[in-house]
Design an enzyme around this catalytic site. Structure first.
Site, PDB file in Angstrom:
ATOM      1  N   MET A  36     -37.833 -13.417  57.147  1.00  0.00           N
ATOM      2  CA  MET A  36     -37.556 -14.276  58.303  1.00  0.00           C
ATOM      3  C   MET A  36     -38.658 -14.148  59.350  1.00  0.00           C
ATOM      4  SD  MET A  36     -33.441 -13.773  58.772  1.00  0.00           S
ATOM      5  CE  MET A  36     -33.462 -14.720  60.286  1.00  0.00           C
TER       6      MET A  36
ATOM      7  N   GLN B 263     -41.746 -13.355  58.799  1.00  0.00           N
ATOM      8  CA  GLN B 263     -42.936 -14.021  58.273  1.00  0.00           C
ATOM      9  C   GLN B 263     -42.829 -15.528  58.435  1.00  0.00           C
ATOM     10  OE1 GLN B 263     -43.690 -13.170  54.178  1.00  0.00           O
ATOM     11  NE2 GLN B 263     -45.690 -14.141  54.155  1.00  0.00           N
TER      12      GLN B 263
ATOM     13  N   HIS C 120     -72.164 -78.212  42.920  1.00  0.00           N
ATOM     14  CA  HIS C 120     -72.104 -77.510  44.207  1.00  0.00           C
ATOM     15  C   HIS C 120     -73.301 -76.564  44.350  1.00  0.00           C
ATOM     16  CE1 HIS C 120     -69.806 -75.699  47.616  1.00  0.00           C
ATOM     17  NE2 HIS C 120     -70.581 -74.654  47.318  1.00  0.00           N
ATOM     18  N   GLU C 121     -73.531 -75.724  43.334  1.00  0.00           N
ATOM     19  CA  GLU C 121     -74.636 -74.775  43.409  1.00  0.00           C
ATOM     20  C   GLU C 121     -75.983 -75.483  43.320  1.00  0.00           C
ATOM     21  OE1 GLU C 121     -74.115 -71.852  44.331  1.00  0.00           O
ATOM     22  OE2 GLU C 121     -71.935 -71.912  44.096  1.00  0.00           O
TER      23      GLU C 121
ATOM     24  N   HIS D  50     -76.940 -76.569  46.806  1.00  0.00           N
ATOM     25  CA  HIS D  50     -77.516 -75.477  47.598  1.00  0.00           C
ATOM     26  C   HIS D  50     -78.976 -75.248  47.221  1.00  0.00           C
ATOM     27  CE1 HIS D  50     -73.940 -74.250  49.668  1.00  0.00           C
ATOM     28  NE2 HIS D  50     -73.269 -73.918  48.561  1.00  0.00           N
TER      29      HIS D  50
ATOM     30  N   ASP E 179     -68.824 -71.646  53.122  1.00  0.00           N
ATOM     31  CA  ASP E 179     -70.089 -72.226  53.602  1.00  0.00           C
ATOM     32  C   ASP E 179     -69.899 -72.882  54.967  1.00  0.00           C
ATOM     33  OD1 ASP E 179     -71.223 -71.458  51.193  1.00  0.00           O
ATOM     34  OD2 ASP E 179     -70.741 -73.364  50.227  1.00  0.00           O
TER      35      ASP E 179
END
Length: 644
Positions: free
Chosen positions: A142, A144, A436-437, A440, A512
């Site tokens: 106890m 401890q 799309h690409e 770009h 984007d």
């Protein structure tokens, strides 16, 4: 752990030993009782079988011999001494009177000794000892437990310091590359710690604190570790978040404990990583004036430069948010020097690559200079990750060395993400992604003055369905209005190509549009690039609200100006859209050709793209003719695109 278990089971083990001892001790008497009864003893006296006996009054132990075997002594514990005397003693006296002396029964009665009393009380003593031992063990356990709880409570006020020991592999300035000027400033501090008289003789005062400022991954913490490796002094490292707990006053207590330990080991270095966790502006808290973070910061301000000096203690801190630090923390006397650790330039990236390539097998076709030129904007952490990913790819392919192919693949993986070859997409999605690409790439090529296209792909990577990537040819420290307008045109290339070719638009251009809108708004409100509004900055200058600081501020421009800002942003976006539309309509044949190539081969590198745009013969020809405008329009009428 084993010791604790032994202590836990020790009482049970002790009780078992005592019980076994008791059983062994009393086993003889128990056996005797089972063999001979009291009535047997009395009967032997009546039958004239006893030659002599001795009775011990204290414990009732009877020792006797028989006439037929006078040399053997027998023992028996009578149940009652009084009963035995009444039953036997008078009979023995009468017997001795009636017989000759040779036939007399020899008898004696003993009062007993202390040892015999102890023997009689042994069971009680054993029980008492067992109870005492159990109470002792339980009380100790106890105590401890209470001690552990007390230590745990008191440890809240102790700083969680990491001490750099000699047993670990040291990081030195030789392991840090790309930050030569920053190393010089920190080497000055290391030199002062090794030879302070060199500076004190000249009347120089070494900085009390050094703040390392820069984006994430640029090497701030690595520089601090290098200082720890170079300086032969105690190095105490702690994170800014380690000061803060849910209990009031713990942060200030830990600051005091940190500086107390540093003063005891002076000269020493304190390194606080991510100091913005505890060093934010005071008065910006949401919880009122009694804020735990403010208490912790106040204690740190006092410890760094307060009434009591802390000579011999140098504080090094790192942050990527210097704008939110309290001004009192940045004044001379506390953090006297701010060391900016920025993105490495070409020379710095090459030096960093050489450091990280030292323990890797590199093939002869790998050119570190080319990698350094193509990784503009990479931090030291990015470059280390790049070479590590390349090494993992080489190992996966069972190669003996890292080749340029793994370097290129790793670069795309770091920038865009992992390639998803198994991801199945429909023909309509492939066509939409291809145009799309292609939009770009074409807008970037025909604008001129932009970085060359390195690769165009419609293979999904990371969160992107496709990508167009370019490699910068040189480092840039600033951006011009023309370049920013061209960036917006390139970002709108995918949306414009969808509208021109497919007569429809998709959600694929959302990122984007977001980036283009952000650039346009910064041009108007931050960089003063609007002709109507002129060189005026609008807004508070904070990109986000933190700890309630911006809740009490108001917009520093009127509603009319806000309307003009929206008009200017719209004008920039609309102008870029028209420019991009003109470029793609004028080069519609190239747009169709590139889209057809991507639908057949999924990707094209920079060299082949350049040849295609110039009308030169490229290595892999198209298997079919390019998609014409009429074919696309006809197929579009038969396929309706639904936005999810």
């Amino acid at each position: 752990m084993k010791k604790n278990k032994l202590i836990q089971f020790f009482p049970l083990l002790l009780v078992g030993v005592v019980l076994l001892t008791s059983v062994f001790f009393f086993s003889t008497d128990t056996k005797d009782r089972k063999k001979t009864t009291y009535y047997d003893i009395v009967e032997m006296f009546r039958n004239d079988e006893i030659a002599s006996y001795i009775l011990n009054y204290s414990n009732g132990k009877l020792e006797y011999t028989k006439k037929d075997d006078p040399e053997t002594k027998h023992s028996y514990s009578v149940p009652s001494v009084t009963l035995f005397v009444n039953d036997v003693h008078s009979y023995v006296i009468e017997y001795n009177k009636d017989n000759d002396s040779d036939a007399d029964i020899i008898y004696d009665y003993e009062a007993g000794s202390s040892g015999e009393w102890l023997t009689s009380l042994l069971p009680l003593l054993i029980s008492v000892v067992m109870v005492v031992i159990l109470m002792f063990v339980m009380t100790k356990k106890m105590n401890q437990s209470i001690t552990n709880e007390t230590n745990r409570t008191l440890s809240f006020g102790k700083a969680r310091i990491k001490k750099i020991g000699d047993d670990k592999k040291k990081t030195t300035f030789a392991d840090v590359a790309g930050v030569d000027e920053e190393k010089e400033e920190l080497a000055e501090i290391v030199d002062f710690l090794k030879d302070p008289t060199k500076y004190s003789d000249l009347g120089a005062r070494i900085p009390k604190g050094v703040l390392l400022v820069g984006p994430p991954g640029t090497g701030k913490t690595l520089l601090a570790r290098a200082v720890a490796g170079e300086a032969n002094v105690p190095f105490l490292s702690i994170s800014g978040s380690d000061f803060l707990e849910m209990y009031v006053g713990v942060g200030a207590s830990r600051v005091r404990d940190l500086f107390d330990q540093a003063k005891k080991n002076a000269p020493s270095i304190i390194f606080i990583d991510e100091i913005d966790a505890v060093g934010r502006h005071r008065g910006a808290g949401m919880g009122g004036g009694h804020d735990e973070r403010e208490q912790t910061l106040n204690q740190m301000l006092v410890e760094m430069d307060g009434f009591v000096t802390n000579s011999g203690v140098i504080v090094i801190a790192a942050t990527n948010r210097p704008d939110i630090l309290d001004p009192a923390l940045l004044r001379p006397g506390r953090f006297d020097r701010q060391v900016m650790v920025g993105y490495p330039d070409l020379k710095g990236r090459l030096a960093i690559l050489k450091v990280h390539a030292r323990n890797k097998s590199i093939a002869p076709d790998v050119d570190l200079n080319d990698i350094a030129r193509s990784t503009v904007g990479f931090t030291g952490a990015d470059l280390e990750n790049l070479l590590n990913e390349a090494a993992l790819l080489a190992a996966r392919r069972s190669l003996k060395a890292i080749t340029m192919a793994e370097i290129d693949e790793a670069t795309l993986k770091v920038i865009v993400g992992t390639e998803k070859k198994s991801h199945k997409i429909s023909d309509d999605e492939r066509k939409l992604t291809a145009f799309h690409e292609a939009g770009h790439a074409l807008s970037q090529f025909f604008l001129g003055g932009q970085d060359p296209v390195h690769q165009v792909s419609i293979v999904p990577r990371g969160m992107a369905g496709g990508f167009t990537i370019s490699r910068p040819v040189e480092d840039k420290s600033y951006n011009s209005k023309k370049k920013m307008e061209q960036q917006i045109v390139i970002l709108l290339g995918g949306r414009v190509a969808e509208a021109i070719v497919l007569n429809d638009i998709s959600t694929g251009a959302s990122n984007d549009i977001e980036r283009a809108s952000e650039i346009a708004r910064k041009m108007v409100t931050k960089y003063g690039m609007s002709e109507k509004l002129g060189p005026i900055a609008f807004g508070t200058g904070h990109d986000e609200v933190f700890l309630g600081k911006d809740y009490g501020t108001v917009r520093n421009y009127s509603e009319n100006v806000a309307a003009v800002i929206d008009e200017e942003v719209n004008a920039i976006i609309s102008g870029a859209y028209k420019t991009c539309e003109a470029i793609l309509i004028e080069n519609r044949a190239k747009l169709d050709e590139l889209a057809s190539y991507l639908m057949q081969y999924e990707k094209i590198d920079g060299a082949e793209f350049e040849k295609m745009m110039r009308g030169e013969e490229y290595a892999i020809p198209l298997l079919t003719e390019s998609v014409t405008n009429d074919e696309v329009s006809e197929k579009t009428e038969n396929n309706t695109t639904t936005e999810e």
